[in-house]
Design a protein around this motif. Structure first.
Motif, PDB file in Angstrom:
ATOM      1  N   ILE A 222       0.843  -1.190   0.000  1.00 21.01           N
ATOM      2  CA  ILE A 222       0.000   0.000   0.000  1.00 21.01           C
ATOM      3  C   ILE A 222       0.883   1.246   0.000  1.00 21.01           C
ATOM      4  O   ILE A 222       1.841   1.351   0.771  1.00 21.01           O
ATOM      5  CB  ILE A 222      -0.923   0.016   1.231  1.00 21.01           C
ATOM      6  CG1 ILE A 222      -1.929  -1.133   1.147  1.00 21.01           C
ATOM      7  CG2 ILE A 222      -1.669   1.350   1.339  1.00 21.01           C
ATOM      8  CD1 ILE A 222      -2.823  -1.257   2.369  1.00 21.01           C
ATOM      9  N   GLN A 223       0.565   2.179  -0.878  1.00 19.10           N
ATOM     10  CA  GLN A 223       1.335   3.418  -0.985  1.00 19.10           C
ATOM     11  C   GLN A 223       0.490   4.620  -0.599  1.00 19.10           C
ATOM     12  O   GLN A 223      -0.685   4.671  -0.966  1.00 19.10           O
ATOM     13  CB  GLN A 223       1.878   3.584  -2.412  1.00 19.10           C
ATOM     14  CG  GLN A 223       2.841   2.485  -2.835  1.00 19.10           C
ATOM     15  CD  GLN A 223       4.099   2.436  -1.997  1.00 19.10           C
ATOM     16  OE1 GLN A 223       4.594   3.493  -1.542  1.00 19.10           O
ATOM     17  NE2 GLN A 223       4.614   1.240  -1.768  1.00 19.10           N
ATOM     18  N   PRO A 224       1.030   5.599   0.132  1.00 19.52           N
ATOM     19  CA  PRO A 224       2.390   5.584   0.687  1.00 19.52           C
ATOM     20  C   PRO A 224       2.526   4.567   1.807  1.00 19.52           C
ATOM     21  O   PRO A 224       1.552   4.266   2.500  1.00 19.52           O
ATOM     22  CB  PRO A 224       2.571   7.009   1.206  1.00 19.52           C
ATOM     23  CG  PRO A 224       1.190   7.487   1.492  1.00 19.52           C
ATOM     24  CD  PRO A 224       0.318   6.851   0.456  1.00 19.52           C
ATOM     25  N   HIS A 225       3.735   4.040   1.956  1.00 18.19           N
ATOM     26  CA  HIS A 225       3.995   3.027   2.980  1.00 18.19           C
ATOM     27  C   HIS A 225       3.705   3.596   4.364  1.00 18.19           C
ATOM     28  O   HIS A 225       3.819   4.798   4.589  1.00 18.19           O
ATOM     29  CB  HIS A 225       5.459   2.582   2.900  1.00 18.19           C
ATOM     30  CG  HIS A 225       5.755   1.331   3.664  1.00 18.19           C
ATOM     31  ND1 HIS A 225       6.218   1.345   4.954  1.00 18.19           N
ATOM     32  CD2 HIS A 225       5.641   0.019   3.310  1.00 18.19           C
ATOM     33  CE1 HIS A 225       6.389   0.102   5.377  1.00 18.19           C
ATOM     34  NE2 HIS A 225       6.051  -0.721   4.399  1.00 18.19           N
ATOM     35  N   TYR A 226       3.298   2.717   5.284  1.00 16.32           N
ATOM     36  CA  TYR A 226       2.868   3.199   6.608  1.00 16.32           C
ATOM     37  C   TYR A 226       3.988   3.854   7.413  1.00 16.32           C
ATOM     38  O   TYR A 226       3.729   4.505   8.420  1.00 16.32           O
ATOM     39  CB  TYR A 226       2.244   2.064   7.419  1.00 16.32           C
ATOM     40  CG  TYR A 226       3.100   0.832   7.588  1.00 16.32           C
ATOM     41  CD1 TYR A 226       4.105   0.780   8.552  1.00 16.32           C
ATOM     42  CD2 TYR A 226       2.876  -0.296   6.811  1.00 16.32           C
ATOM     43  CE1 TYR A 226       4.887  -0.351   8.711  1.00 16.32           C
ATOM     44  CE2 TYR A 226       3.648  -1.428   6.972  1.00 16.32           C
ATOM     45  CZ  TYR A 226       4.652  -1.459   7.917  1.00 16.32           C
ATOM     46  OH  TYR A 226       5.418  -2.595   8.072  1.00 16.32           O
ATOM     47  N   THR A 227       5.239   3.699   6.987  1.00 10.49           N
ATOM     48  CA  THR A 227       6.336   4.362   7.693  1.00 10.49           C
ATOM     49  C   THR A 227       6.673   5.728   7.106  1.00 10.49           C
ATOM     50  O   THR A 227       7.547   6.419   7.622  1.00 10.49           O
ATOM     51  CB  THR A 227       7.606   3.489   7.672  1.00 10.49           C
ATOM     52  OG1 THR A 227       8.011   3.287   6.311  1.00 10.49           O
ATOM     53  CG2 THR A 227       7.358   2.151   8.344  1.00 10.49           C
ATOM     54  N   LEU A 228       5.985   6.094   6.026  1.00  9.48           N
ATOM     55  CA  LEU A 228       6.285   7.350   5.337  1.00  9.48           C
ATOM     56  C   LEU A 228       5.178   8.375   5.558  1.00  9.48           C
ATOM     57  O   LEU A 228       4.052   8.012   5.917  1.00  9.48           O
ATOM     58  CB  LEU A 228       6.446   7.082   3.840  1.00  9.48           C
ATOM     59  CG  LEU A 228       7.554   6.102   3.449  1.00  9.48           C
ATOM     60  CD1 LEU A 228       7.545   5.868   1.947  1.00  9.48           C
ATOM     61  CD2 LEU A 228       8.925   6.612   3.907  1.00  9.48           C
ATOM     62  N   PRO A 229       5.477   9.649   5.381  1.00  3.58           N
ATOM     63  CA  PRO A 229       4.441  10.684   5.529  1.00  3.58           C
ATOM     64  C   PRO A 229       3.233  10.395   4.656  1.00  3.58           C
ATOM     65  O   PRO A 229       3.367  10.074   3.473  1.00  3.58           O
ATOM     66  CB  PRO A 229       5.168  11.955   5.080  1.00  3.58           C
ATOM     67  CG  PRO A 229       6.606  11.688   5.381  1.00  3.58           C
ATOM     68  CD  PRO A 229       6.804  10.223   5.100  1.00  3.58           C
ATOM     69  N   GLY A 230       2.049  10.473   5.260  1.00  5.98           N
ATOM     70  CA  GLY A 230       0.823  10.188   4.538  1.00  5.98           C
ATOM     71  C   GLY A 230       0.395   8.741   4.611  1.00  5.98           C
ATOM     72  O   GLY A 230      -0.724   8.403   4.221  1.00  5.98           O
ATOM     73  N   GLY A 231       1.288   7.858   5.100  1.00  8.94           N
ATOM     74  CA  GLY A 231       0.949   6.450   5.242  1.00  8.94           C
ATOM     75  C   GLY A 231      -0.003   6.231   6.404  1.00  8.94           C
ATOM     76  O   GLY A 231      -0.134   7.072   7.289  1.00  8.94           O
ATOM     77  N   SER A 232      -0.692   5.115   6.391  1.00  9.60           N
ATOM     78  CA  SER A 232      -1.674   4.812   7.434  1.00  9.60           C
ATOM     79  C   SER A 232      -1.370   3.456   8.045  1.00  9.60           C
ATOM     80  O   SER A 232      -1.376   2.433   7.350  1.00  9.60           O
ATOM     81  CB  SER A 232      -3.086   4.822   6.848  1.00  9.60           C
ATOM     82  OG  SER A 232      -4.043   4.597   7.852  1.00  9.60           O
ATOM     83  N   ILE A 233      -1.097   3.441   9.330  1.00 10.59           N
ATOM     84  CA  ILE A 233      -0.724   2.217  10.029  1.00 10.59           C
ATOM     85  C   ILE A 233      -1.929   1.303  10.210  1.00 10.59           C
ATOM     86  O   ILE A 233      -2.964   1.719  10.705  1.00 10.59           O
ATOM     87  CB  ILE A 233      -0.106   2.549  11.398  1.00 10.59           C
ATOM     88  CG1 ILE A 233       1.200   3.327  11.220  1.00 10.59           C
ATOM     89  CG2 ILE A 233       0.151   1.281  12.222  1.00 10.59           C
ATOM     90  CD1 ILE A 233       1.780   3.836  12.502  1.00 10.59           C
ATOM     91  N   GLY A 234      -1.778   0.060   9.810  1.00 12.11           N
ATOM     92  CA  GLY A 234      -2.795  -0.956  10.074  1.00 12.11           C
ATOM     93  C   GLY A 234      -4.057  -0.857   9.244  1.00 12.11           C
ATOM     94  O   GLY A 234      -5.007  -1.589   9.498  1.00 12.11           O
ATOM     95  N   ASP A 235      -4.091   0.034   8.258  1.00 11.87           N
ATOM     96  CA  ASP A 235      -5.312   0.229   7.470  1.00 11.87           C
ATOM     97  C   ASP A 235      -5.307  -0.715   6.280  1.00 11.87           C
ATOM     98  O   ASP A 235      -4.545  -0.540   5.340  1.00 11.87           O
ATOM     99  CB  ASP A 235      -5.398   1.678   6.996  1.00 11.87           C
ATOM    100  CG  ASP A 235      -6.689   1.948   6.226  1.00 11.87           C
ATOM    101  OD1 ASP A 235      -7.575   1.070   6.254  1.00 11.87           O
ATOM    102  OD2 ASP A 235      -6.800   3.020   5.619  1.00 11.87           O
ATOM    103  N   LEU A 236      -6.170  -1.728   6.332  1.00 15.97           N
ATOM    104  CA  LEU A 236      -6.315  -2.661   5.218  1.00 15.97           C
ATOM    105  C   LEU A 236      -7.514  -2.325   4.350  1.00 15.97           C
ATOM    106  O   LEU A 236      -7.862  -3.065   3.441  1.00 15.97           O
ATOM    107  CB  LEU A 236      -6.448  -4.090   5.748  1.00 15.97           C
ATOM    108  CG  LEU A 236      -5.235  -4.633   6.511  1.00 15.97           C
ATOM    109  CD1 LEU A 236      -5.540  -6.014   7.062  1.00 15.97           C
ATOM    110  CD2 LEU A 236      -4.008  -4.674   5.620  1.00 15.97           C
ATOM    111  N   GLY A 237      -8.184  -1.205   4.669  1.00 14.30           N
ATOM    112  CA  GLY A 237      -9.320  -0.779   3.879  1.00 14.30           C
ATOM    113  C   GLY A 237     -10.578  -1.570   4.114  1.00 14.30           C
ATOM    114  O   GLY A 237     -11.528  -1.474   3.344  1.00 14.30           O
ATOM    115  N   ALA A 238     -10.612  -2.358   5.194  1.00  8.86           N
ATOM    116  CA  ALA A 238     -11.757  -3.229   5.425  1.00  8.86           C
ATOM    117  C   ALA A 238     -12.821  -2.599   6.307  1.00  8.86           C
ATOM    118  O   ALA A 238     -13.952  -3.060   6.348  1.00  8.86           O
ATOM    119  CB  ALA A 238     -11.284  -4.538   6.062  1.00  8.86           C
TER     120      ALA A 238
END
Length: 211
Positions: free
Chosen positions: A146-162
């Motif tokens: 998933i882009q942006p990666h969760y470690t980068l600005p704008g990334g979302s931790i743990g979000d699988l879109g479910a």
């Protein structure tokens, strides 16, 4: 062998990307991280004084990328632990579906349900076991792509879109998941310890220690 393989995969699901260890600016805090994700402080964490729970002092040793990696690792392991805890409880209560888990090999769901949690893994047909490993790897691979990666600005931790909820309840739901995950990690570790080392966990019901 199956148990060792499954544990080795689960414990490395958050290890595709090593955390950064660069010294962060002194002003870095949980709320100042540019990564969108799980909060570790605030009004929903009164038990830690509304400040980040950070016994290893990682907040002062890592940059935002490293902090995000460890937050993601905690969420992933917490989710695995919640599923494992429910699975252990279902197994010691001999819950099962009807029918066959493998018609070709004549293995019924009930055959697995009547075994202890440790024995149940060995009763799963090899084809079913590898399907489990494939699903775990697929979910982890999807998260990492998933882009942006969760470690980068704008990334979302743990979000699988479910799952989706209103912004007003998102922070609370994230805090609930974090806390439940932490409790589940302690819970499944306690079940395993009690089952393998009798008396190691005081006041735990005997049927949870079946091994």
């Amino acid at each position: 062998m199956k148990l060792l393989s499954l544990l080795s995969l689960i414990t490395t699901t958050a290890a595709f990307l090593a955390p950064s260890t660069h010294t962060p600016p002194s002003s870095l805090s949980a709320s100042s991280s540019p990564v969108q994700g799980i909060s570790n402080s605030g009004k929903f964490f009164p038990e830690t004084g509304k400040v980040p729970w950070d016994p290893l002092n990682l907040m002062n040793r890592l940059d935002s990328k490293g902090i995000a990696w460890f937050r993601a690792a905690e969420i992933k392991h917490g989710r695995v632990a919640m599923v494992a805890t429910l699975g252990w409880i279902a197994q010691v209560n001999h819950f099962s579906f009807g029918g066959f888990i493998s018609p070709s090999e004549g293995v019924k769901f009930a055959d697995i349900a009547n075994a202890s949690p440790f024995e149940a893994i060995g009763k799963i047909p090899d084809s079913g076991f590898y399907q489990i490993l494939f699903v775990i790897g697929a979910v982890e691979g999807y998260q990492e792509m998933i882009q942006p990666h969760y470690t980068l600005p704008g990334g979302s931790i743990g979000d699988l879109g479910a799952a989706r909820c209103s912004p007003s309840s998102l922070e609370r739901m994230q805090a609930v998941e974090t806390k439940n995950g932490r409790l589940a990690m302690i819970g499944i570790a306690s079940f395993i310890s009690a089952a393998t080392i009798p008396g190691s966990v005081p006041n735990i019901p005997e049927f949870f220690t079946i091994h």
